[in-house]
Design an enzyme around this catalytic site. Structure first.
Site, PDB file in Angstrom:
ATOM      1  CB  VAL A 116      -0.932  -0.001   1.221  1.00  0.00           C
ATOM      2  CG1 VAL A 116      -1.651   1.343   1.339  1.00  0.00           C
ATOM      3  CG2 VAL A 116      -1.934  -1.138   1.116  1.00  0.00           C
ATOM      4  CE  LYS A 117       3.349   6.663  -4.235  1.00  0.00           C
ATOM      5  NZ  LYS A 117       3.280   7.797  -3.334  1.00  0.00           N
TER       6      LYS A 117
END
EC number: 6.5.1.3
Length: 778
Positions: A116-117
């Site tokens: 996940v960014k």
């Protein structure tokens, strides 16, 4: 994954890298843009940060000695070593050729780890003193608040896990590694996505070995370290095939959520075929985040009384709502310009929108009125920029504004206005000017971004890198001779001193510097060779633009390109202007003209938001008075030369070369601090006029001061109180503003008002702007 000390071969690779970096940092000015070295003091150590020019990461093949983004070295045990290393620069899907899905499918293999960014800022943690001291830094610097906040969070996480900074430093030293975090803390700095208190802190995203080649740990091992030391875990998902990973990412994009929360996207780790070399790219979700960014920037512009434009339909409703909030709940926006309250304002509007019948799906389905793209050349004479602009205009219908077509009077403002007007009918506009001065680029990009918040600025950079000045000069003179009189201004007939002008352009050429405040709005760079012919450079520009904007541009056929190029090379300008030589008329006066602000519009917006009696007098003068000249700061008037001091100043400005490029060479930073109005005249007092010490400027027109920075001087004006006359009553002349300002500030131009007669308005204001030198005829 390898951990521990470097092998002998790796140590040799590092010594070679260090040698290259140091040589590039010492290179001449035109090359210094490639690598920058900054040294910081930290716990008794000299820590050196190595920063590479951002746009060169995209160049294929990459000319940089390393792709590492965030690289720190230091002397440890009498030997210089890498103490902290970030990731290699990685790109979004379709941003470069190696992140297009067909390339990824053909050249990489799984497992594909989608992490996940998180929406924060990068923090690096590493060890010093053999694992006794913990180093915490931002991406490139140790002296930023981000590093300090990162250290506080790191200590808090470790304390909650029953660990110490020394234990974490020892772990990093043992593995010769750097921990890569994302700092997410809305109490420190808000971004786009919200992080409530329960989600704030340091998200451990990766662990990299301190080696020249990127060696990054698998996400499963990173998660174990995060849990061991109490950091926030970065969620990840693993897929064996690229199709599975892409399908999952597309589902999250369509759902607008992952496990009930919005995310910015994913960072993907995989490996290059035939090796265990890691390859990283990102899948970033643009909507609705570009619209949210537009709301943030528009709100800042409203708060600062600056003009704005919007590109999303829903933004119109947001603007109406936020103006009411600023009026009725001003305290909620006190720290907005410091990136505080951004998320609260957005949430407030979305709640209002939903309560008035709006659907949440509408927010995610918003489409911009169209991406705006400014094509900004940085070039020298005869490199072929106009040929390329004309060809692009024919092929794609781009807007095209030629600076050489502009009348000399108020040229820069006209150029800016024409570009903004072109955007009304075009998504792409080519700003056809050499733009070889940093100041030119700074003012133009700022003007465009003020009007179009999400405008993407692409630089077409005719780099002088690695080319001798002699070769560039020969190329320019040969091409100028070849085009003969086929130019608006710079021809052997119109400018007999054209050889001198070419040399001046070369001498004045200021290389692209994306790290400077002048060039930092430029997002993409297409690097071109001035020695290549127009066909080679045109094809490169077309290929790169089509790669950058695949949804907006389709590559034309070779036959279409050839036809457009032939049309461009046979173009005959309709405007002809003399460039060199003395004017037949003696200038009526010399002045500085604002280039990056519309003074009248700025004042009108101030008057809208201020309603006291003082402002009422100013409002009446603005709308009932007159002033025929564009706003300007008079330096000296010919009519004043009976005075010996005025005569000296006038002669000084007369010594400046009289040609169209002089105003591009002499610009000044100006600051206005008082608005004065007596019912007959209205003017802005200009407290400072600062310019760079320029050999063109005679000593009679500059004033040096110990309070100025090195290389800066003040421009001399004959008027005791420099000013801009804004409006005059019936029968009142512009010069009568002098008498009004002398009454208020005295002949010594006092810092604050000495007198304010009854019925006059003397109002403190604050306006900083850039102005360009101009000659005015009667």
């Amino acid at each position: 994954m390898i951990s521990g000390p470097l092998t002998r071969e790796e140590e040799y690779d590092f010594r070679q890298l260090l040698k290259q970096m140091k040589n590039l940092n010492k290179a001449e000015q035109s090359s210094k843009r490639i690598v920058r070295q900054s040294t910081y003091q930290y716990e008794g150590h000299d820590i050196t940060s190595w920063k590479c020019t951002e746009y060169l990461y995209k160049k294929e093949p990459c000319p940089l000695p390393t792709k590492a983004r965030g690289l720190f070295t230091s002397m440890q045990d009498s030997e210089e070593v890498i103490v902290a290393r970030g990731y290699d620069k990685f790109f979004n899907i379709s941003e470069v050729s190696q992140t297009k899905w067909p390339w990824i499918e053909k050249n990489t293999h799984g497992p594909y780890e989608l992490t996940v960014k998180e929406n924060g800022c990068l923090i690096l943690a590493a060890s010093l003193d053999g694992g006794k001291t913990l180093l915490v830094t931002s991406k490139h610097a140790l002296n930023l608040p981000h590093a300090e906040v990162g250290m506080k969070w790191l200590q808090q996480h470790l304390n909650q896990a029953g660990k110490t900074p020394e234990e974490f430093a020892a772990f990093l030293h043992e593995n010769n590694a750097t921990a890569v975090f994302e700092l997410c803390d809305d109490s420190f700095e808000e971004h786009i996505l919200e992080y409530p208190e329960r989600m704030r802190g340091l998200y451990l995203h990766g662990i990299n070995r301190n080696s020249v080649e990127l060696d990054t740990w698998p996400s499963a091992d990173v998660t174990k370290v995060a849990e061991r030391f109490g950091f926030r875990v970065t969620e990840f998902f693993t897929f064996e095939s690229v199709d599975e990973g892409r399908e999952f990412a597309d589902k999250v994009r369509n759902d607008h959520m992952l496990d009930g929360r919005a995310i910015e996207g994913f960072v993907v780790r995989c490996q290059i075929n035939g090796s265990d070399k890691p390859f990283m790219f990102k899948i970033k979700y643009d909507e609705p985040y570009l619209m949210f960014r537009e709301w943030r920037e528009v709100t800042k512009r409203i708060l600062n009384d600056k003009p704005y434009r919007i590109t999303y339909p829903l933004s119109k409703q947001y603007v109406a709502w936020v103006k009411g909030q600023i009026r009725d709940n001003a305290d909620d926006f006190i720290d907005y310009n410091k990136n505080k309250g951004i998320i609260a304002a957005r949430k407030g509007f979305l709640e209002y929108y939903k309560s008035h019948g709006g659907n949440e799906s509408d927010v995610y389905d918003q489409e911009s009125a169209g991406t705006k793209v400014l094509l900004l050349p940085i070039a020298t004479i005869c490199c072929g920029k106009t040929t390329i602009a004309l060809a692009l205009s024919k092929l794609f219908g781009f807007g095209h504004v030629q600076n050489d077509d502009m009348p000399k009077k108020n040229r820069r403002n006209r150029f800016h206005s024409m570009i903004l007007n072109q955007f009304d009918g075009h998504n792409f506009v080519f700003a056809d000017r050499n733009n070889h001065f940093l100041e030119q680029r700074k003012t133009l990009t700022a003007v465009v971004r003020k009007e179009f918040v999400n405008c993407r600025i692409v630089c077409l950079y005719w780099s002088h890198e690695g080319i001798s000045k002699t070769d560039i000069f020969k190329m320019a003179t040969k091409r100028m001779a070849g085009r003969g009189e086929n130019h608006q201004t710079l021809t052997p007939e119109l400018a007999p001193n054209f050889l001198e002008i070419i040399r001046d352009f070369q001498k004045d050429f200021q290389p692209l510097d994306l790290e400077s405040s002048d060039d930092n709005l430029i997002e993409d760079v297409i690097e071109l060779n001035p020695m290549d012919d127009a066909k080679v450079n045109l094809q490169k520009v077309i290929d790169d633009l089509c790669n950058m904007f695949p949804d907006m541009l389709k590559r034309p056929s070779d036959a279409e390109i050839s036809e457009a190029l032939e049309s461009a090379t046979t173009y005959v300008p309709t405007v002809r202007q003399s460039l060199g030589g003395k004017s037949k008329k003696t200038p009526a006066f010399f002045a500085l003209v604002p280039v990056d602000v519309d003074i009248k519009q700025w004042l009108a917006q101030l008057l809208e938001t201020n309603t006291s009696e003082d402002w009422d007098l100013c409002k009446e003068m603005l709308y009932s008075g007159h002033h025929d000249r564009p706003p300007h700061i008079t330096l000296v008037h010919n009519a004043s030369t009976k005075d010996s001091r005025a005569k000296t100043i006038y002669k000084g400005y007369m010594k400046l070369p009289n040609n169209q490029i002089i105003s591009e060479r002499i610009t000044a930073k100006c600051h206005a601090d008082y608005l004065v109005c007596n019912g007959s005249s209205m003017a802005l007092r200009i407290k400072s006029i600062i310019t760079k010490d320029n050999k063109l400027l005679p000593s009679s027109v500059v004033r040096r001061s110990a309070t100025l920075e090195d290389g800066e001087v003040s421009l001399v004006t004959f008027n005791s109180v420099p000013h801009i006359t804004l409006s005059c009553g019936k029968g009142i002349k512009g010069y009568q503003s002098n008498e009004m300002l002398l009454t208020v500030f005295g002949p010594e131009d006092a810092d604050s008002p000495l007198d304010c007669p009854d019925g006059w308005s003397v109002i403190p204001v604050s306006l900083s702007f850039n102005a360009a030198f101009e000659r005015f005829q009667n």
